[in-house]
Design a protein around this motif. Sequence first.
Motif, PDB file in Angstrom:
ATOM      1  N   PHE A   1       0.836  -1.300  -0.032  1.00 53.92           N
ATOM      2  CA  PHE A   1      -0.176   0.182  -0.010  1.00 53.92           C
ATOM      3  C   PHE A   1       0.728   1.419   0.046  1.00 53.92           C
ATOM      4  CE2 PHE A   1      -2.603   3.246   2.129  1.00 53.92           C
ATOM      5  CZ  PHE A   1      -3.777   3.075   1.253  1.00 53.92           C
ATOM      6  N   PRO A   2       0.450   2.411  -0.955  1.00 50.23           N
ATOM      7  CA  PRO A   2       1.543   3.486  -0.907  1.00 50.23           C
ATOM      8  C   PRO A   2       1.442   4.560   0.278  1.00 50.23           C
ATOM      9  CG  PRO A   2      -0.409   3.649  -2.305  1.00 50.23           C
ATOM     10  CD  PRO A   2      -0.462   2.192  -1.888  1.00 50.23           C
ATOM     11  N   GLY A   3       0.665   4.227   1.272  1.00 44.01           N
ATOM     12  CA  GLY A   3       0.588   5.202   2.197  1.00 44.01           C
ATOM     13  C   GLY A   3       1.363   4.790   3.442  1.00 44.01           C
ATOM     14  N   ASN A   4       2.801   5.044   3.379  1.00 44.55           N
ATOM     15  CA  ASN A   4       3.539   4.449   4.415  1.00 44.55           C
ATOM     16  C   ASN A   4       3.296   5.103   5.834  1.00 44.55           C
ATOM     17  OD1 ASN A   4       5.260   2.978   2.843  1.00 44.55           O
ATOM     18  ND2 ASN A   4       6.202   4.892   1.923  1.00 44.55           N
ATOM     19  N   MET A   5       2.761   6.300   6.099  1.00 44.38           N
ATOM     20  CA  MET A   5       2.507   6.982   7.432  1.00 44.38           C
ATOM     21  C   MET A   5       1.046   6.092   7.773  1.00 44.38           C
ATOM     22  SD  MET A   5       4.287   9.276   8.233  1.00 44.38           S
ATOM     23  CE  MET A   5       3.396  10.129   9.719  1.00 44.38           C
ATOM     24  N   LEU A   6       0.156   5.548   7.042  1.00 44.49           N
ATOM     25  CA  LEU A   6      -0.810   4.698   7.415  1.00 44.49           C
ATOM     26  C   LEU A   6      -0.406   3.513   8.271  1.00 44.49           C
ATOM     27  CD1 LEU A   6      -3.622   5.206   4.736  1.00 44.49           C
ATOM     28  CD2 LEU A   6      -3.274   6.137   6.963  1.00 44.49           C
ATOM     29  N   LYS A   7       0.409   2.814   7.498  1.00 42.01           N
ATOM     30  CA  LYS A   7       1.067   1.391   7.801  1.00 42.01           C
ATOM     31  C   LYS A   7       1.989   1.704   9.038  1.00 42.01           C
ATOM     32  CE  LYS A   7       2.932   0.229   3.820  1.00 42.01           C
ATOM     33  NZ  LYS A   7       3.575  -0.541   2.706  1.00 42.01           N
ATOM     34  N   ALA A   8       2.616   2.786   8.994  1.00 36.04           N
ATOM     35  CA  ALA A   8       3.822   2.746  10.291  1.00 36.04           C
ATOM     36  C   ALA A   8       2.835   3.216  11.561  1.00 36.04           C
ATOM     37  CB  ALA A   8       4.546   4.161  10.008  1.00 36.04           C
ATOM     38  N   PHE A   9       1.608   3.957  11.345  1.00 37.33           N
ATOM     39  CA  PHE A   9       0.886   4.302  12.720  1.00 37.33           C
ATOM     40  C   PHE A   9       0.362   2.863  12.894  1.00 37.33           C
ATOM     41  CE2 PHE A   9       2.133   8.547  12.722  1.00 37.33           C
ATOM     42  CZ  PHE A   9       1.587   9.027  13.883  1.00 37.33           C
ATOM     43  N   SER A  10      -0.101   2.358  12.060  1.00 36.33           N
ATOM     44  CA  SER A  10      -0.940   0.825  12.249  1.00 36.33           C
ATOM     45  C   SER A  10       0.138  -0.012  12.852  1.00 36.33           C
ATOM     46  CB  SER A  10      -1.336   0.306  11.092  1.00 36.33           C
ATOM     47  OG  SER A  10      -1.968  -0.802  11.397  1.00 36.33           O
TER      48      SER A  10
END
Length: 719
Positions: A103-112
Amino acid sequence: MASRFNLKNVLGNIENHAVAAAAIAVVLMLLIPVPGVLLDFLMIVNISISVVVLLVVLYTPKSSDFTSFPRVLLFATLYGLALNVCSTRLILTKASETGYKFFPGNMLKAFSSIVTGDNPMNPSTTGLVIGMVIFIILIIIQVIVITKGATRVSEVAARFSLDAMNQKFFAVDSELNSGYITDEQARDKKAAIQRDIDFYSSMDGASKFVSGNVKAGIFITAIDLIAGIIAGVAIGGMQFGDAASTYSRLTIGDGLLGQLPSLLLSFATGLIVTGNSSEEVLGSQLKKQFTASGYVYIITGVTLALMSLIPNFPWYLLLPVGALFVFYGYRLIKSEKASFAKKLEEEQNAKNKKANASGEEISPIVPLDALSLELGYALIPLVDKEKGAELLERITRIRREAGLDLGLVVPKIRIIDNMTLAPDEYSFKIKGIEAGRAKIKLGYYMCMNTGAATEEIKGEKTVDPAFGVPAVWVSEDMRSEAERAGYAVVDPPTIIATHITEIIRAHAAEILGRLETKAIIDKLKDTANTNSNPVVVDEVLNTYKYTYGEIEHVLQGLLKEQVSIRNIVAILETLANYGNMPHNNWLLIEKVREALGLQICLQYVDPHDPNKKLSVLQVSQSASEKIMQHCVVPNDGGQPFVAFDPVDGRKWISSVSAAVVSAKERNYLPILLAPNAEVRQLVHNSISREIPGIAVLSLNEVVAAGSNINLEIIGEINV
C-alpha cells in the motif's frame, strides 16, 4: 541591490497570501485525489501543526493573547478532515489492488504497526485486536474526557466573561473618573476587556469544531472499515479474511493519524480555556506554585517509604523515589529559609537607609479625592453600564462643559458606593468635605413649576437640590400629564448632574489649586499648542517674578464671582502690564476684571437682545463714600472689608435687600453697579454672606465694554 529588493518583495507577497493559498488548497484536497507520497508529507505537516499549536499555547502567558487560536483551530480541523477524505479515497481505491504490504501510504502502515506491534510486512491477528482496542480507548478518552471538558469550560468561561463585562467596564470608568488612570490607560484596559470577551466568545463556538471533528473522525473510520471490506470483496475480488485484515489495519492507521493531531488540538483547547490572566507562562506558574513549600515533598517521600513496608509492594522502587522526594523537600525548605533571611535583611537595610536619609519615620498620607460622588446602594444602577449608565455620561459632559464655561479643567470625579448613606441618597464632596447632599427616587420624575404650569398636579412634595425651588415627585405614568400641564420634568440622572454642575460653579475657586494653576501655565508654554503664548508666560514668571500662588489667587478671585478664566492670555497680559507695581492680589483681581469688562458684562445681558441692554442697581455716591470711610485694610495684606457699626450694617443690608427684591419683582437680574473698583470689591464683600448670588460690577468694567453694552439704571441704593 535590485535583485535583493525584488526577492524581498516576492517573499513579502508570499507571506501575505500564504494563508489564502493554503485555504484554497485545503478545499481542493476534498475534491482532488492525492498520491501516497504527497499524502504522507501532508500528514506529517498536520502532526507538526498540532504540536506547534500546543507548544504556543503552553508558552502563551495569557489565554486571550493568542487571539488567532479560534481561527487556527477551525483551519487545522478542516485540514485534518480534508486529509481524512484523501486517505479514505486512497484506501478504497488502492488497498484492493496492492494489498497491505505494498500500500502506497507509508504513514498509515507505520501508525498501524506502532499500535498493533506488528511487522508491517507480516501482520498478526493478535496485533490487529490490540490495535483496535487501543484505538477505541483513545477515541473514548478524547470524546468523553478532553473534548467534552474543554467544551464545557469554554461555555462557562464565555458566560462568565459576558456577565462580568459591565462590572469590569464600570471599574475602569470609576478609576478614570477618580483620576487613578488616564484616558489612554482606560482605553487600553477596556480594549483588553473587550479582547478577553471576544476571545472566550469565539472559543465557545470554536470548541464545537473540536467535538465535531472527533465525531466526524469516528464516522469516517467506520466508513473506511465497512466500505473497504465491501469494496475489497465485491470489487477487488479479495477473500473476506484478507479484506478484513487489510482494511482494518489501514483503518487503524488512518484513524490514529487523524485522531493524534485532533487529540493534541483538543488538549491545546482545554489548556487555553482553563488559562488565567497571569502574565507568566504555564511553566513559570507551575514552578512557583509547586515549590511553595518543601514539606509537601517530604510528606510525600515519607508516605512512599511507608508504602514500601506493605507486603508484595516494590520496595526497591518505592524507597529510592521516596528518598528523592525527601531530599528535594529538604533542599526547598533550606532555600526558603535563605530567601526569607535575605528578604528580611534587604527590608531592614531599606528601612535604615530611609531613616538615615530623613532622620525619622514618616507615616504615609492618604490623599483626598479632589471630587467624589458617593451613592447609596439603590442608586448604583445609575452608573451600571448594563442599565445605560446615564450618570457616567452626564458626569463626563459636566467636566467638558465646565471647561468651556469657566475655563476650569475639573478634576476627574471618583464615583463610589457608601453604605452609610440612605439607599436613595447621594453626597458630593470636594477634597473630602461634603458640598451637597440630596435624596432621589428612582423610577420617578421631579416636576417643577417654572411659571408656565396651567394646573396643579398631585405628587410627593420635595425641593430641587440644585436651585432650592419647590417640586413634586411623580411616577412615570404621570410624566406626560405633567409635561402637558407646563411643568419642567427631569429624571434622576439629570437632577444629580445639574446639582453637581451648580456645586462646581459655586465652588470653582476651591477646586482650582496650585497644581491646576501650574498645569494651565504649562499648557500656555507649550509651543506645539496653537493657542499658547509662551512670551507672556515668560514675562509674567521671569520678568515680573509672579509666583504660582499669586496667579492662583487672582484666578480664584475671578472664579468666586463666576468670571470665566478661559481667556487666560488676557489675564496674564494684564498681570504683566501691572508687573512693576507691588503685587497686591486684590488690586490685580480688579485690574483683570476691567480687562475682561466686555466678557463680564455679556454674562448678564440677554443674548437675544439686539441692544445688549445691561440693567443695574447703582450704588449711590453717598453710599460709596460711607463705604470707603469704613474700609479697613488688614496689615497682613488680606482682603479689605467694610467695618460698619451694627446699626449702619443692618441699614446697608436692608437697603440692598429691598432693591434686589424690587428688581426681581420687575423681572430684572439683581446686578449692582459700583462707581469704581475699590468700592465694587468692598460692596461685594459686605453682602456676599447675607445676600449670596448677587453680581457686583464696577463702572470701569462697563466702560471697558465700550459701545457693545447699553447701560440702564433701574434704581439706586442708599444707606
